[in-house]
Design a protein around this motif. Structure first.
Motif, PDB file in Angstrom:
ATOM      1  N   THR A  53      19.769  -6.026  -5.144  1.00 26.30           N
ATOM      2  CA  THR A  53      18.635  -5.320  -5.745  1.00 26.30           C
ATOM      3  C   THR A  53      17.943  -4.393  -4.753  1.00 26.30           C
ATOM      4  O   THR A  53      17.233  -3.469  -5.162  1.00 26.30           O
TER       5      THR A  53
ATOM      6  N   GLN B 127       8.244  -4.078  -7.661  1.00 23.39           N
ATOM      7  CA  GLN B 127       8.390  -5.429  -8.186  1.00 23.39           C
ATOM      8  C   GLN B 127       7.097  -5.904  -8.841  1.00 23.39           C
ATOM      9  O   GLN B 127       7.117  -6.561  -9.888  1.00 23.39           O
TER      10      GLN B 127
ATOM     11  N   VAL C 210      11.202 -17.215  -2.895  1.00 22.92           N
ATOM     12  CA  VAL C 210      12.072 -16.132  -3.339  1.00 22.92           C
ATOM     13  C   VAL C 210      12.847 -15.506  -2.187  1.00 22.92           C
ATOM     14  O   VAL C 210      14.048 -15.221  -2.317  1.00 22.92           O
ATOM     15  N   TYR C 211      12.182 -15.319  -1.047  1.00 25.72           N
ATOM     16  CA  TYR C 211      12.813 -14.549   0.028  1.00 25.72           C
ATOM     17  C   TYR C 211      13.287 -15.392   1.215  1.00 25.72           C
ATOM     18  O   TYR C 211      14.279 -15.036   1.869  1.00 25.72           O
TER      19      TYR C 211
ATOM     20  N   MET D 179      19.489 -10.839  -4.135  1.00 21.04           N
ATOM     21  CA  MET D 179      18.399 -10.161  -3.439  1.00 21.04           C
ATOM     22  C   MET D 179      18.902  -8.905  -2.743  1.00 21.04           C
ATOM     23  O   MET D 179      18.308  -7.819  -2.871  1.00 21.04           O
TER      24      MET D 179
ATOM     25  N   SER E 258      15.223 -20.839  -6.274  1.00 18.48           N
ATOM     26  CA  SER E 258      15.219 -19.480  -5.769  1.00 18.48           C
ATOM     27  C   SER E 258      16.228 -18.612  -6.518  1.00 18.48           C
ATOM     28  O   SER E 258      15.935 -17.460  -6.886  1.00 18.48           O
TER      29      SER E 258
ATOM     30  N   ALA F  76      21.767 -16.522  -4.229  1.00 26.43           N
ATOM     31  CA  ALA F  76      20.425 -15.939  -4.340  1.00 26.43           C
ATOM     32  C   ALA F  76      20.257 -14.795  -3.351  1.00 26.43           C
ATOM     33  O   ALA F  76      19.698 -13.733  -3.679  1.00 26.43           O
TER      34      ALA F  76
ATOM     35  N   TRP G 214      15.571 -15.253  -8.825  1.00 25.73           N
ATOM     36  CA  TRP G 214      16.225 -13.968  -8.615  1.00 25.73           C
ATOM     37  C   TRP G 214      16.950 -13.483  -9.864  1.00 25.73           C
ATOM     38  O   TRP G 214      16.962 -12.271 -10.141  1.00 25.73           O
TER      39      TRP G 214
END
Length: 398
Positions: free
Chosen positions: A338, A197, A305-306, A335, A17, A331, A21
């Motif tokens: 951004t 994105q 990712v999230y 996140m 992850s 990570a 990122w």
């Protein structure tokens, strides 16, 4: 020894992850930056003619806040507005006439094309009718805008000047959506963040780049480019019509630009989670081309990712392995960082930034629900119409 494998899996997943990122931070067109605004422009000596096409279906609630802003445009050249009433049952067309009579401004034509034939979405059928009416005036540009979009008085002027200066066939601005209720604060900025994105704005405006997208609420389109790309006939089945339009123009050799709005605002409220859920789920599976493999990949990607970072932060101490918490925390930090520029653009408090994993989880559920509704034959339902199997957009020819 029995605990080593799961602990290692947690650490490696968190590391994956974090790697994702770092790549998103630096390698995805700096999608998180919000400084892509209308490009530098010079006002032309002669202003080209413009026709504004507004498809509208049951928009009486928002029309008084949006249509007057179009009629009041301070544009030095010839411009007029065509509102296409797409089978409204709430008096949208009559209200448009009344607003024009009472407020004056740019000339307004209100017409209706009737029900769309098979193979057409209602909005694009209305757009086709509006463009047909506009072509009798031989405009140099068409402004395609939605009935819930309010424009600053100089909006049209700035769009045309940017298009002429940059040689763009499409200049599109992503309207600033309304953010007032708690659910709007949680979901709406993330909508713009996720869109950027997928379609980094910097890549879209680069000649030769394959990335193409537009924002349907505000699209200035050169009339010659529209004819060359067969707009809207070539995309008549597209539910995500703005991206389809941009791709069709780019395939025809056109130069397009997309950025965040200045003076272009949506007045449509989404006060409840249900309203926002319907907005997203209506087209989410169409974006994935109704492909179960793409759906599975999207769910896996959103999870990695999230959702993995906060999970690792919690699971690390529980498993007694601090590395997972540290890597997951890094990570999550990237996140969060951004997401801050988009929150700043929407003038929202920064405490919302660490909640992005929760919002992403909502989007994951909305996407799965979109697929479920599609297979139940209720996909892309909107204002009384259901498009059971709409084609997504991406490069498909009718």
């Amino acid at each position: 020894m029995g605990q080593t494998a799961p602990v290692s899996a947690i650490v490696w997943t968190a590391a994956g992850s974090l790697a994702a990122w770092l790549w998103l931070l630096l390698g995805q067109g700096f999608f998180w930056r919000t400084d892509v605004r209308l490009p530098p422009r010079r006002e032309p000596e002669e202003w080209p003619s413009v026709c504004v096409v507004v498809p509208a279906r049951d928009e009486a609630a928002v029309l008084p806040a949006a249509l007057p802003s179009l009629l009041a445009q301070d544009y030095p050249g010839r411009a007029e507005v065509f509102l296409v009433d797409d089978g409204s049952t709430d008096g949208t067309g009559e209200l448009a006439h009344e607003l024009a009579r009472r407020l004056g401004g740019l000339p307004l034509t209100v017409d209706s094309p009737g029900e769309p034939p098979a193979g057409w979405t209602g909005k694009l059928w209305a757009v086709r009718h509006g463009i047909g009416l506009a072509r009798a005036r031989e405009p140099a540009y068409l402004l395609l805008t939605d009935a819930d979009i309010a424009h600053a008085p100089d909006s049209l002027r700035r769009l045309v000047a940017a298009a002429r200066t940059g040689g763009f066939d499409v200049v599109s601005q992503m309207a600033r959506l309304r953010v007032e209720t708690l659910w709007e604060r949680l979901v709406v900025p993330a909508f713009v963040y996720f869109f950027a994105q997928l379609y980094p704005f910097r890549r879209i405006g680069r000649r030769g780049a394959r990335t193409a997208a537009a924002a349907g609420g505000c699209v200035l389109l050169r009339a010659e480019a529209a004819e060359r790309a067969l707009i809207p006939d070539a995309i008549r089945h597209a539910v995500i019509d703005d991206v389809a339009l941009a791709r069709a123009v780019k395939r025809g050799g056109g130069h397009i630009w997309l950025g965040l709005a200045e003076g272009v605002d949506s007045v449509r409220p989404y006060p409840r989670l249900h309203d926002l859920w319907r907005m997203v789920s209506r087209t989410a599976y169409a974006q994935l081309r109704h492909n179960p493999l793409l759906l599975a990949g999207t769910v896996a990607g959103l999870t990695l990712v999230y959702l993995v970072p906060p999970t690792a932060v919690v699971a690390g101490p529980v498993t007694g392995h601090a590395a997972a918490a540290v890597v997951g925390g890094l990570a999550w930090l990237v996140m969060t960082a951004t997401y801050v520029p988009v929150l700043h653009y929407y003038r929202q408090p920064l405490w919302l930034a660490p909640l992005l994993p929760f919002t992403a989880f909502l989007y994951l559920l909305m996407t799965v629900d979109s697929a479920v509704q599609h297979y139940r034959g209720r996909g892309a339902a909107w204002k009384g119409r259901t498009y059971a199997r709409p084609d997504a957009v991406v490069g498909d020819e009718p």
